[in-house]
Design a protein around this motif. Structure first.
Motif, short mmCIF file in Angstrom:
data_model
loop_
_atom_site.label_atom_id
_atom_site.label_comp_id
_atom_site.label_asym_id
_atom_site.label_seq_id
_atom_site.Cartn_x
_atom_site.Cartn_y
_atom_site.Cartn_z
N SER A 315 41.53 32.98 25.41
CA SER A 315 40.79 34.01 24.67
C SER A 315 41.53 35.34 24.69
O SER A 315 42.50 35.51 25.44
N PHE A 316 41.03 36.28 23.91
CA PHE A 316 41.60 37.62 23.89
C PHE A 316 40.80 38.58 24.78
O PHE A 316 40.91 39.80 24.64
N LEU A 317 40.04 38.03 25.70
CA LEU A 317 39.39 38.86 26.72
C LEU A 317 40.50 39.45 27.61
O LEU A 317 41.56 38.83 27.78
N ASP A 318 40.27 40.64 28.16
CA ASP A 318 41.30 41.18 29.04
C ASP A 318 41.29 40.43 30.37
O ASP A 318 40.37 39.66 30.66
N GLU A 319 42.32 40.63 31.16
CA GLU A 319 42.52 39.80 32.36
C GLU A 319 41.35 39.91 33.33
O GLU A 319 40.96 38.92 33.95
N ALA A 320 40.79 41.10 33.46
CA ALA A 320 39.65 41.29 34.37
C ALA A 320 38.44 40.49 33.89
O ALA A 320 37.75 39.84 34.68
N GLU A 321 38.22 40.52 32.57
CA GLU A 321 37.11 39.76 31.99
C GLU A 321 37.31 38.25 32.16
O GLU A 321 36.38 37.51 32.45
N LYS A 322 38.57 37.80 31.96
CA LYS A 322 38.86 36.38 32.16
C LYS A 322 38.59 35.99 33.60
O LYS A 322 37.95 34.97 33.87
N ALA A 323 39.09 36.79 34.52
CA ALA A 323 38.94 36.49 35.95
C ALA A 323 37.46 36.39 36.32
O ALA A 323 37.05 35.51 37.08
#
Ligand code: HPA
Ligand code: ZN
Length: 326
Positions: A315-323
């Motif tokens: 996805s294009f979520l930022d890394e913090a959101e992915k984590a």
């Protein structure tokens, strides 16, 4: 628990869904009435009966006609909210939705009407359903490079609300190379890039998408498997493929779901994801795609976990959101 309960309970992201393709016949009828648009069908049943496609173009002709009932900002909001409700019911928590501005601007609906309505729906989905989302503006590849540049120009006041650009519509005869300069301009504006490639088009189009355009994901990608060097490259790069099994079935990309390459994609180590593409036209939303594919090609619960994880990683979520979500 049943496989269905298990799959529904898995948090999932949907990365390949055309919002105009979530227009259910019931809403199509209601909007036609609201807007005084005449449809060439007398009933919802008659519309559904028309949904028998032999290929992508068969579908596109009906899909563009259906989109003609979308006129006002409220129409686009209602369309989006209806999709997010279905997604939430399927255990979807994030979606990166495609929209086709040219389908609307070409018939006199303003770019702002489209995007503002979709953003209204996205805001309501986040607030009421807890579903997050991003927008991907798709260029219609059967139209000219010039028309794509005009569309990019119209998007400029809204860049903060657009995650990326994509490429859809009739694939064969309209290779990614046709839009290399538009995508370069989009990249310079900070937009992510995706492209439909290898749905009906040859492996060469997937090569162009990765090498010439530099896409962040490939939409579909089925036909990449015909080229071993290409397959190895996609594995090595960890390129996310947004695969749409029920779409592939309905558009005759595969003769039968048991012949779907999803099992093979996972075994090869490709970063495949499951998506619904145009759920109102192809007979199933996100969860149907997971379950029918699992049944057809024998996916285990662990495979479904991998697919759901791939959907967040790609996805294009930022890394913090992915984590936070993985
Ligand atoms: N392929 C290409 N263009 C599209 C599709 C698709 O599956 N759905 C909506 N536009
Ligand atoms: Zn698509």
């Amino acid at each position: 628990t049943t496989l269905e309960a298990f799959a529904r309970g898995l948090p999932k992201a949907e990365l390949h869904m055309h919002i105009e393709g979530s227009l259910e016949p019931e809403l199509m009828f209601a909007l036609a009435e609201r807007n005084g648009v005449t449809l060439p069908y007398k009933s919802v049943e008659e519309i559904r009966a028309a949904y028998a496609f032999s290929n992508l173009q068969d579908f596109l002709d009906i899909y563009y006609q259906g989109a003609g009932v979308l006129i006002t900002r409220a129409d686009f909001k209602d369309l989006a909210v209806a999709y997010f409700e279905r997604l939430a019911a399927d255990g979807g928590v994030h979606a990166e939705i495609f929209f086709d501005p040219q389908t609307h601007t070409e018939r006199g609906v303003a770019f702002e009407t489209v995007i503002d309505g979709l953003l209204d729906g996205m805001a309501e989905a986040e607030e009421r359903l807890g579903v997050t989302s991003k927008l991907i503006l798709c260029f219609l590849r059967h139209l000219s490079e010039e028309s794509a540049f005009e569309t990019l120009e119209q998007a400029k006041p809204h860049l903060a609300k657009i995650a990326g650009v994509g490429l859809d519509s009739s694939e064969v005869g309209h290779p990614p190379a046709k839009f290399a300069r538009v995508f370069k301009a989009a990249r310079e504006l900070g937009l992510k890039i995706v492209a439909h490639a290898g749905e009906e088009g040859p492996p060469e189009y997937v090569w162009e998408a990765i090498d010439l355009v530099g896409v962040d994901r490939i939409d579909h990608g089925n036909r990449a498997l015909e080229d071993e060097a290409l397959t190895q490259r996609l594995v090595a790069d960890g390129t996310t493929l947004t695969v749409c099994p029920l779409s592939n079935l309905k558009l005759c990309v595969v003769p039968d779901l048991t012949a779907h390459p999803m099992r093979k994609m996972l075994d090869l180590g490709l970063k495949a994801t499951v998506n619904s593409d145009d759920p109102a036209y192809f007979g199933g939303y996100l969860l149907d795609n997971y379950l029918e594919t699992a049944k057809a090609v024998d996916l285990s619960r662990d495979d479904l976990v991998v697919l759901a994880r791939n959907s967040f990683e790609g996805s294009f979520l930022d890394e913090a959101e992915k984590a936070r979500r993985l």
